[in-house]
Design an enzyme around this catalytic site. Structure first.
Site, PDB file in Angstrom:
ATOM      1  N   ARG A  44       0.819  -1.216   0.000  1.00 26.70           N
ATOM      2  CA  ARG A  44       0.000   0.000   0.000  1.00 26.70           C
ATOM      3  C   ARG A  44       0.856   1.270   0.000  1.00 26.70           C
ATOM      4  NH1 ARG A  44      -5.587  -0.899   1.935  1.00 26.70           N
ATOM      5  NH2 ARG A  44      -5.902  -3.157   2.068  1.00 26.70           N
ATOM      6  N   ILE A  89       6.963  10.813  14.745  1.00 26.91           N
ATOM      7  CA  ILE A  89       7.672  12.043  14.382  1.00 26.91           C
ATOM      8  C   ILE A  89       6.903  12.666  13.223  1.00 26.91           C
ATOM      9  CG2 ILE A  89      10.003  11.628  15.256  1.00 26.91           C
ATOM     10  CD1 ILE A  89      10.692  10.312  12.618  1.00 26.91           C
ATOM     11  N   GLY A  90       6.059  13.612  13.552  1.00 30.10           N
ATOM     12  CA  GLY A  90       5.152  14.131  12.540  1.00 30.10           C
ATOM     13  C   GLY A  90       5.021  15.635  12.558  1.00 30.10           C
ATOM     14  N   THR A  91       3.931  16.085  11.993  1.00 28.86           N
ATOM     15  CA  THR A  91       3.610  17.508  11.959  1.00 28.86           C
ATOM     16  C   THR A  91       2.318  17.738  12.726  1.00 28.86           C
ATOM     17  OG1 THR A  91       2.371  17.293   9.885  1.00 28.86           O
ATOM     18  CG2 THR A  91       4.721  17.827   9.726  1.00 28.86           C
ATOM     19  N   MET A 181      -3.696  14.358  14.070  1.00 28.67           N
ATOM     20  CA  MET A 181      -4.748  13.411  13.716  1.00 28.67           C
ATOM     21  C   MET A 181      -4.424  11.973  14.132  1.00 28.67           C
ATOM     22  SD  MET A 181      -5.889  14.893   9.969  1.00 28.67           S
ATOM     23  CE  MET A 181      -7.426  13.949   9.946  1.00 28.67           C
ATOM     24  N   GLU A 182      -3.372  11.779  14.934  1.00 25.13           N
ATOM     25  CA  GLU A 182      -2.933  10.416  15.247  1.00 25.13           C
ATOM     26  C   GLU A 182      -2.598  10.120  16.704  1.00 25.13           C
ATOM     27  OE1 GLU A 182      -2.372  11.462  11.108  1.00 25.13           O
ATOM     28  OE2 GLU A 182      -1.214  12.265  12.780  1.00 25.13           O
ATOM     29  N   ASP A 205       1.556  24.100  10.712  1.00 24.53           N
ATOM     30  CA  ASP A 205       0.435  25.007  10.453  1.00 24.53           C
ATOM     31  C   ASP A 205       0.097  25.756  11.736  1.00 24.53           C
ATOM     32  OD1 ASP A 205      -0.976  23.823   7.702  1.00 24.53           O
ATOM     33  OD2 ASP A 205      -0.014  22.280   8.919  1.00 24.53           O
TER      34      ASP A 205
END
EC number: 2.4.2.1
Length: 234
Positions: A44, A89-91, A181-182, A205
């Site tokens: 995927r 490790i995100g935004t 979102m996680e 953002d």
């Protein structure tokens, strides 16, 4: 053992996995920071790599967007591949005036408008929190590396596009440091399966100021966060 979503062997993964949302960022991290790395999943197009950072075996795998995707991949990594420690490790977005674009924020806990944790907790509120030792360690490392971090509570939402001004005011009132979102989903899975988890994000953002980083900047401008996460697991 492969799953419907991860086509890998049992020993393909380290017991430590760093998880960006974006598969492009996973590839970037592997190529920039890992030695002798190999790709261990492309099912995927959710790319995963395992290699070495300063002689420590590390895996990098993207988790996609949202609680359902992140929860699915973290659960399979833990149950089928014996992963013991996960760092997202995100935004994230920001609502507080003192938090700026590119700031690094660490989630102590995460509330959510999703029902996922109520489903697993008999319809009661569940305190989705990070592992204390991981927080303590990464804060100590940040001081040694002279990287500024801010610590607080996240709000994990199912809706990326939401102009609900009342909700934004509530987030500010309760001093929410990051909106993603996680995280609440990952913390819920980790708690249920008794492993360690931490979410560290770079602000991409500013929701109330309507400022944002470009998609190109999101791919590769978060090196301080990545290096901090890598150093924290040595």
């Amino acid at each position: 053992m492969s799953t419907p979503h991860i086509n890998s062997k049992k020993d393909d993964f380290s017991d430590i996995v760093l998880m960006p949302g974006d598969p492009v960022r996973a590839k970037y991290i592997a190529e920039k920071y890992l030695s002798n790395f190999v790709q261990v999943n492309d099912t995927r197009l959710m790319l995963a790599y395992t290699g070495f950072y300063k002689n420590r075996k590390i895996s990098i795998m993207s988790h996609g967007i949202g609680i359902p995707s992140a929860s699915l991949y973290t659960r399979e990594l833990i149950i089928e591949f014996n992963v013991k420690k996960i760092i997202r490790i995100g935004t994230c977005g920001a609502v507080r005036d003192d938090i700026k674009l590119r700031d690094i924020v660490i989630s102590m806990g995460a509330s959510t408008d999703s029902k996922v944790n109520r489903i697993r907790f008999n319809d009661h509120d569940f305190a989705a929190i990070a592992d204390f030792d991981m927080i303590y360690n990464i804060v100590s490392i940040s001081k040694k590396m002279k990287i500024k971090v801010s610590i607080g509570n996240f709000f994990t939402t199912d809706s990326f596009y939401n102009d609900d001004k009342k909700m934004l005011n509530i987030l500010k009132k309760y001093n929410i440091i990051g909106v993603d979102m996680e995280t609440a989903g990952i913390y819920g899975v980790a708690s249920e399966l008794k492993v360690q988890a931490l979410s560290i994000c770079t602000v991409s953002d500013h929701i109330t100021n309507k400022e944002f980083l470009s998609s190109k900047e999101r791919e590769s401008s978060f090196n301080d966060m990545i290096e901090l996460a890598l150093e924290s697991v040595l």
